[in-house]
Design a protein around this motif. Structure first.
Motif, PDB file in Angstrom:
ATOM      1  N   ARG A  93       9.665  25.391 -43.288  1.00  0.00           N
ATOM      2  CA  ARG A  93       9.566  24.285 -42.335  1.00  0.00           C
ATOM      3  C   ARG A  93       9.107  24.799 -40.975  1.00  0.00           C
ATOM      4  NH1 ARG A  93      12.630  21.641 -38.449  1.00  0.00           N
ATOM      5  NH2 ARG A  93      12.324  19.386 -38.408  1.00  0.00           N
ATOM      6  N   GLN A  94       9.678  25.917 -40.514  1.00  0.00           N
ATOM      7  CA  GLN A  94       9.305  26.459 -39.217  1.00  0.00           C
ATOM      8  C   GLN A  94       7.824  26.850 -39.182  1.00  0.00           C
ATOM      9  OE1 GLN A  94      11.170  26.299 -36.537  1.00  0.00           O
ATOM     10  NE2 GLN A  94       9.476  27.113 -35.339  1.00  0.00           N
ATOM     11  N   ALA A  95       7.349  27.479 -40.253  1.00  0.00           N
ATOM     12  CA  ALA A  95       5.932  27.872 -40.322  1.00  0.00           C
ATOM     13  C   ALA A  95       5.034  26.633 -40.300  1.00  0.00           C
ATOM     14  CB  ALA A  95       5.672  28.697 -41.571  1.00  0.00           C
ATOM     15  N   PHE A  96       5.441  25.590 -41.014  1.00  0.00           N
ATOM     16  CA  PHE A  96       4.683  24.344 -41.034  1.00  0.00           C
ATOM     17  C   PHE A  96       4.598  23.733 -39.635  1.00  0.00           C
ATOM     18  CE2 PHE A  96       4.922  19.667 -41.500  1.00  0.00           C
ATOM     19  CZ  PHE A  96       3.659  19.451 -42.019  1.00  0.00           C
ATOM     20  N   LEU A  97       5.748  23.632 -38.952  1.00  0.00           N
ATOM     21  CA  LEU A  97       5.779  23.047 -37.616  1.00  0.00           C
ATOM     22  C   LEU A  97       4.968  23.874 -36.622  1.00  0.00           C
ATOM     23  CD1 LEU A  97       9.509  21.919 -37.420  1.00  0.00           C
ATOM     24  CD2 LEU A  97       7.489  20.494 -37.785  1.00  0.00           C
ATOM     25  N   GLU A  98       5.020  25.173 -36.746  1.00  0.00           N
ATOM     26  CA  GLU A  98       4.244  26.035 -35.856  1.00  0.00           C
ATOM     27  C   GLU A  98       2.745  25.828 -36.074  1.00  0.00           C
ATOM     28  OE1 GLU A  98       5.710  30.019 -36.476  1.00  0.00           O
ATOM     29  OE2 GLU A  98       7.617  29.548 -35.494  1.00  0.00           O
ATOM     30  N   GLN A  99       2.335  25.651 -37.321  1.00  0.00           N
ATOM     31  CA  GLN A  99       0.916  25.430 -37.600  1.00  0.00           C
ATOM     32  C   GLN A  99       0.452  24.086 -37.028  1.00  0.00           C
ATOM     33  OE1 GLN A  99      -0.320  25.690 -41.712  1.00  0.00           O
ATOM     34  NE2 GLN A  99      -2.443  25.296 -41.208  1.00  0.00           N
ATOM     35  N   VAL A 100       1.260  23.032 -37.187  1.00  0.00           N
ATOM     36  CA  VAL A 100       0.891  21.726 -36.627  1.00  0.00           C
ATOM     37  C   VAL A 100       0.775  21.830 -35.108  1.00  0.00           C
ATOM     38  CG1 VAL A 100       1.623  19.327 -36.283  1.00  0.00           C
ATOM     39  CG2 VAL A 100       1.884  20.385 -38.519  1.00  0.00           C
ATOM     40  N   THR A 101       1.722  22.522 -34.469  1.00  0.00           N
ATOM     41  CA  THR A 101       1.685  22.681 -33.018  1.00  0.00           C
ATOM     42  C   THR A 101       0.472  23.510 -32.592  1.00  0.00           C
ATOM     43  OG1 THR A 101       4.075  22.498 -32.862  1.00  0.00           O
ATOM     44  CG2 THR A 101       2.956  23.564 -31.023  1.00  0.00           C
ATOM     45  N   ARG A 102       0.212  24.597 -33.286  1.00  0.00           N
ATOM     46  CA  ARG A 102      -0.890  25.492 -32.921  1.00  0.00           C
ATOM     47  C   ARG A 102      -2.248  24.837 -33.127  1.00  0.00           C
ATOM     48  NH1 ARG A 102      -0.069  29.276 -36.556  1.00  0.00           N
ATOM     49  NH2 ARG A 102      -1.641  28.456 -37.941  1.00  0.00           N
ATOM     50  N   ASP A 103      -2.447  24.227 -34.301  1.00  0.00           N
ATOM     51  CA  ASP A 103      -3.759  23.700 -34.672  1.00  0.00           C
ATOM     52  C   ASP A 103      -3.922  22.210 -34.397  1.00  0.00           C
ATOM     53  OD1 ASP A 103      -4.243  26.278 -35.586  1.00  0.00           O
ATOM     54  OD2 ASP A 103      -3.806  25.770 -37.681  1.00  0.00           O
ATOM     55  N   GLY A 104      -2.819  21.516 -34.128  1.00  0.00           N
ATOM     56  CA  GLY A 104      -2.883  20.078 -33.904  1.00  0.00           C
ATOM     57  C   GLY A 104      -2.763  19.276 -35.187  1.00  0.00           C
ATOM     58  N   TYR A 105      -2.964  19.949 -36.314  1.00  0.00           N
ATOM     59  CA  TYR A 105      -2.836  19.275 -37.612  1.00  0.00           C
ATOM     60  C   TYR A 105      -2.679  20.317 -38.721  1.00  0.00           C
ATOM     61  CZ  TYR A 105      -7.607  20.595 -38.906  1.00  0.00           C
ATOM     62  OH  TYR A 105      -8.729  21.306 -39.216  1.00  0.00           O
ATOM     63  N   VAL A 106      -2.229  19.843 -39.863  1.00  0.00           N
ATOM     64  CA  VAL A 106      -2.192  20.624 -41.103  1.00  0.00           C
ATOM     65  C   VAL A 106      -2.830  19.756 -42.168  1.00  0.00           C
ATOM     66  CG1 VAL A 106      -0.715  21.608 -42.896  1.00  0.00           C
ATOM     67  CG2 VAL A 106      -0.149  21.966 -40.499  1.00  0.00           C
ATOM     68  N   ASP A 107      -3.740  20.326 -42.911  1.00  0.00           N
ATOM     69  CA  ASP A 107      -4.446  19.623 -43.979  1.00  0.00           C
ATOM     70  C   ASP A 107      -4.039  20.244 -45.309  1.00  0.00           C
ATOM     71  OD1 ASP A 107      -6.174  17.652 -44.786  1.00  0.00           O
ATOM     72  OD2 ASP A 107      -7.977  18.861 -44.534  1.00  0.00           O
ATOM     73  N   GLY A 108      -3.987  19.432 -46.348  1.00  0.00           N
ATOM     74  CA  GLY A 108      -3.662  19.953 -47.674  1.00  0.00           C
ATOM     75  C   GLY A 108      -2.182  20.197 -47.898  1.00  0.00           C
ATOM     76  N   TYR A 109      -1.332  19.526 -47.142  1.00  0.00           N
ATOM     77  CA  TYR A 109       0.117  19.706 -47.252  1.00  0.00           C
ATOM     78  C   TYR A 109       0.653  19.109 -48.553  1.00  0.00           C
ATOM     79  CZ  TYR A 109       5.088  19.124 -46.351  1.00  0.00           C
ATOM     80  OH  TYR A 109       6.445  19.141 -46.462  1.00  0.00           O
ATOM     81  N   ARG A 110       1.612  19.796 -49.146  1.00  0.00           N
ATOM     82  CA  ARG A 110       2.291  19.302 -50.348  1.00  0.00           C
ATOM     83  C   ARG A 110       3.789  19.444 -50.129  1.00  0.00           C
ATOM     84  NH1 ARG A 110       3.682  21.593 -55.953  1.00  0.00           N
ATOM     85  NH2 ARG A 110       3.441  19.785 -57.309  1.00  0.00           N
ATOM     86  N   GLY A 111       4.526  18.372 -50.415  1.00  0.00           N
ATOM     87  CA  GLY A 111       5.969  18.435 -50.232  1.00  0.00           C
ATOM     88  C   GLY A 111       6.673  17.346 -51.020  1.00  0.00           C
ATOM     89  N   VAL A 112       7.963  17.553 -51.222  1.00  0.00           N
ATOM     90  CA  VAL A 112       8.790  16.587 -51.943  1.00  0.00           C
ATOM     91  C   VAL A 112       9.256  15.512 -50.960  1.00  0.00           C
ATOM     92  CG1 VAL A 112      10.941  16.246 -53.231  1.00  0.00           C
ATOM     93  CG2 VAL A 112       9.564  18.305 -53.613  1.00  0.00           C
ATOM     94  N   ARG A 113       9.156  14.278 -51.388  1.00  0.00           N
ATOM     95  CA  ARG A 113       9.640  13.150 -50.602  1.00  0.00           C
ATOM     96  C   ARG A 113      10.615  12.342 -51.446  1.00  0.00           C
ATOM     97  NH1 ARG A 113       8.168  16.040 -47.512  1.00  0.00           N
ATOM     98  NH2 ARG A 113       6.797  15.795 -45.722  1.00  0.00           N
ATOM     99  N   VAL A 114      11.332  11.440 -50.778  1.00  0.00           N
ATOM    100  CA  VAL A 114      12.392  10.670 -51.429  1.00  0.00           C
ATOM    101  C   VAL A 114      12.186   9.196 -51.155  1.00  0.00           C
ATOM    102  CG1 VAL A 114      14.882  10.332 -51.614  1.00  0.00           C
ATOM    103  CG2 VAL A 114      13.976  12.606 -51.079  1.00  0.00           C
TER     104      VAL A 114
END
Length: 152
Positions: A93-114
């Motif tokens: 989660r921390q790596a994901f949030l850092e990438q969104v903050t650094r790059d402004g977005y993340v593309d190709g994300y995969r995750g479990v939702r409920v």
């Protein structure tokens, strides 16, 4: 806010276009009112957005997202966004949030939702981006969900 609010559509689309170089809507000749309606009612992908509170709450979910998660507009826009997902492993989660903050977005994300029912599913090839208005003020984050699959 109404689901087809033109100003909110503009925030979503301009932030997305600025970061990814393409619009959320296929027809750039649409008025913002027409585009807002298309995104809410007809888009073939889910769109969610949450605000900037310490525990962010969804402020937008198009009809596709409402169907995916099993919530009505009123239910969804009262839901803390964390409740739509399982808690990922902290370092992931921390790596994901850092990438969104650094790059402004993340593309190709995969995750479990409920879903509202508790049923789990995968979101796949999602794009998560930061929402900044024309004055550069941070307004939250949004996600475009083009594909989902069941968890076997």
């Amino acid at each position: 806010m109404q689901p087809t609010d033109s100003d909110f559509f503009t925030l979503l689309d301009e932030s997305y276009t600025r970061l990814l170089g393409t619009s959320l809507v296929p027809d750039r000749d649409m008025s913002s009112a027409e585009a807002a309606r298309w995104l809410y009612e007809d888009a073939p992908f889910g769109i969610l957005a949450h605000d900037t509170q310490a525990d962010p709450v969804f402020v937008y979910g198009n009809l596709r997202a409402q169907r995916l998660f099993g919530y009505t507009w009123n239910e969804l826009t009262a839901l803390p966004s964390r409740l739509s997902a399982e808690a990922p492993e902290r370092s992931e989660r921390q790596a994901f949030l850092e990438q969104v903050t650094r790059d402004g977005y993340v593309d190709g994300y995969r995750g479990v939702r409920v879903r509202k029912t508790g049923e789990r599913f995968w979101i796949e090839r999602a794009t998560v981006w930061q929402l900044f208005d024309r004055d550069g003020v941070y307004r939250g984050q949004a996600a475009m969900i083009p594909h989902v699959s069941d968890i076997a």
